[in-house]
Write a protein that holds these residues in place. Structure first.
Motif, short mmCIF file in Angstrom:
data_model
loop_
_atom_site.label_atom_id
_atom_site.label_comp_id
_atom_site.label_asym_id
_atom_site.label_seq_id
_atom_site.Cartn_x
_atom_site.Cartn_y
_atom_site.Cartn_z
N PHE A 76 0.82 -1.21 0.00
CA PHE A 76 0.00 0.00 0.00
C PHE A 76 0.86 1.26 0.00
CE2 PHE A 76 -2.42 -3.27 2.36
CZ PHE A 76 -3.45 -3.46 1.45
N GLY A 77 2.00 1.20 -0.67
CA GLY A 77 2.89 2.36 -0.75
C GLY A 77 3.68 2.63 0.50
N ILE A 78 3.66 1.71 1.45
CA ILE A 78 4.36 1.90 2.72
C ILE A 78 5.44 0.84 2.86
CG2 ILE A 78 4.13 1.90 5.24
CD1 ILE A 78 1.21 2.72 4.86
N LYS A 79 6.61 1.25 3.33
CA LYS A 79 7.68 0.32 3.62
C LYS A 79 8.32 0.69 4.94
CE LYS A 79 11.84 -1.83 1.70
NZ LYS A 79 12.77 -1.89 0.55
N ARG A 80 8.30 -0.24 5.90
CA ARG A 80 8.88 -0.01 7.22
C ARG A 80 9.75 -1.19 7.60
NH1 ARG A 80 3.30 1.50 8.89
NH2 ARG A 80 3.13 3.77 8.87
N GLU A 81 10.82 -0.92 8.32
CA GLU A 81 11.66 -2.00 8.82
C GLU A 81 12.48 -1.51 10.01
OE1 GLU A 81 13.98 -3.24 5.52
OE2 GLU A 81 15.14 -1.39 5.40
N GLY A 82 12.89 -2.44 10.85
CA GLY A 82 13.69 -2.11 12.01
C GLY A 82 14.38 -3.36 12.55
N GLU A 83 15.42 -3.14 13.34
CA GLU A 83 16.22 -4.27 13.82
C GLU A 83 16.89 -3.91 15.13
OE1 GLU A 83 19.28 -7.49 11.74
OE2 GLU A 83 18.87 -5.55 10.79
N ILE A 84 17.12 -4.92 15.97
CA ILE A 84 17.81 -4.70 17.24
C ILE A 84 18.76 -5.86 17.51
CG2 ILE A 84 17.57 -4.23 19.71
CD1 ILE A 84 14.59 -3.76 19.20
N GLU A 85 19.99 -5.54 17.88
CA GLU A 85 20.93 -6.52 18.42
C GLU A 85 21.04 -6.25 19.92
OE1 GLU A 85 22.52 -9.06 17.27
OE2 GLU A 85 22.28 -8.89 15.09
N PHE A 86 20.87 -7.31 20.73
CA PHE A 86 20.92 -7.17 22.18
C PHE A 86 22.32 -7.53 22.68
CE2 PHE A 86 16.52 -7.60 21.14
CZ PHE A 86 15.82 -6.91 22.11
N ASP A 87 23.06 -6.55 23.17
CA ASP A 87 24.40 -6.76 23.72
C ASP A 87 24.27 -6.78 25.25
OD1 ASP A 87 27.01 -6.75 24.58
OD2 ASP A 87 27.68 -5.22 23.14
N TRP A 88 24.05 -7.97 25.80
CA TRP A 88 23.81 -8.08 27.24
C TRP A 88 25.09 -7.85 28.04
CZ3 TRP A 88 19.16 -7.53 28.90
CH2 TRP A 88 18.07 -7.93 28.11
N ASP A 89 26.25 -8.17 27.49
CA ASP A 89 27.51 -7.93 28.20
C ASP A 89 27.71 -6.44 28.45
OD1 ASP A 89 28.10 -10.62 28.28
OD2 ASP A 89 29.25 -10.58 26.41
N ALA A 90 27.34 -5.63 27.46
CA ALA A 90 27.47 -4.18 27.59
C ALA A 90 26.21 -3.54 28.13
CB ALA A 90 27.84 -3.56 26.25
#
Length: 216
Positions: A117-131
């Protein structure tokens, strides 16, 4: 693989699926009146078996030609939970990788992507538990000690519901920062579906910052 009809009433499509994502994994009896009993001492599995469920999406009683699939599989870092909904015009996918211990999820990676529908969304997360840090695609920020991602939160919700907790909330890491998901138990009701009548329990999510609620 189980086949179900998802009745979408309000809120985001994904939000309505989250609380049923663990259906084949941690099935528990429905409780008619949670106010009259103490929380039972459920024994949850130490390991989660692979599971898959497919849903047919219905909006206000009208099929929209969209299938939604939830799949749980083993992963070298623990487990992978994948949600996907699509038709000819729209596609949405989320993938979470997490550890599971004593009914607690510990996320490692999360991503989502939507297009249509003319929309493009994206996202990402890396979880660095040590830090103690979330490396999101839109921000880098400190992680809460009990942070979850927006998909593995479904696994945690199954545990809270089985314990008959009347309200619960989670610290959830999003690509742009931390958020809080708040839920509360509603009354039990009979839901009529093409597969027959089902005794169900409603759960409501509050969005205080938006002044609205979604009921699942």
């Amino acid at each position: 693989m189980a086949h179900h009809t998802l009745l979408y009433r309000s809120g985001r499509l994904l939000g309505g699926l989250l609380l049923v994502a663990g259906e084949s994994v941690l099935a528990q009896p429905v409780i008619d009146d949670i106010s009259t009993i103490a929380a039972p001492a459920y024994t949850f599995p130490g390991e989660l078996p692979p599971a898959q469920a497919r849903y047919r999406v219905v909006v206000n009683g009208i099929p929209v030609g969209m299938d939604a699939t939830i799949t749980l599989t083993p992963h070298p870092k623990g487990y992978q939970l994948q949600f996907q909904a699509e038709n000819r015009f729209f596609r949405h996918q989320e993938v979470a990788i997490f550890d599971w211990n004593n009914c607690t999820a510990r996320p490692h990676h999360y991503r989502h992507a939507s297009a249509g529908f003319g929309i493009k969304r994206e996202g990402e997360i890396e979880f660095d538990w040590d830090a103690g840090q979330a490396n999101g695609s839109k921000a880098v920020y400190p992680l809460a000690d009990d942070a979850l991602d927006a998909l593995s939160v479904a696994m945690m919700a199954r545990c809270n519901m089985a314990r008959a907790e009347q309200s619960f909330e989670y610290a959830v890491a999003e690509p742009d920062g931390m958020d809080t998901y708040q839920y509360r138990f509603m009354e039990a009701e009979t839901l009529e579906t093409p597969a027959g009548k089902w005794q169900t329990v409603s759960v409501e999510r509050d969005y205080p910052e938006r002044g609205r609620r979604s009921r699942f």
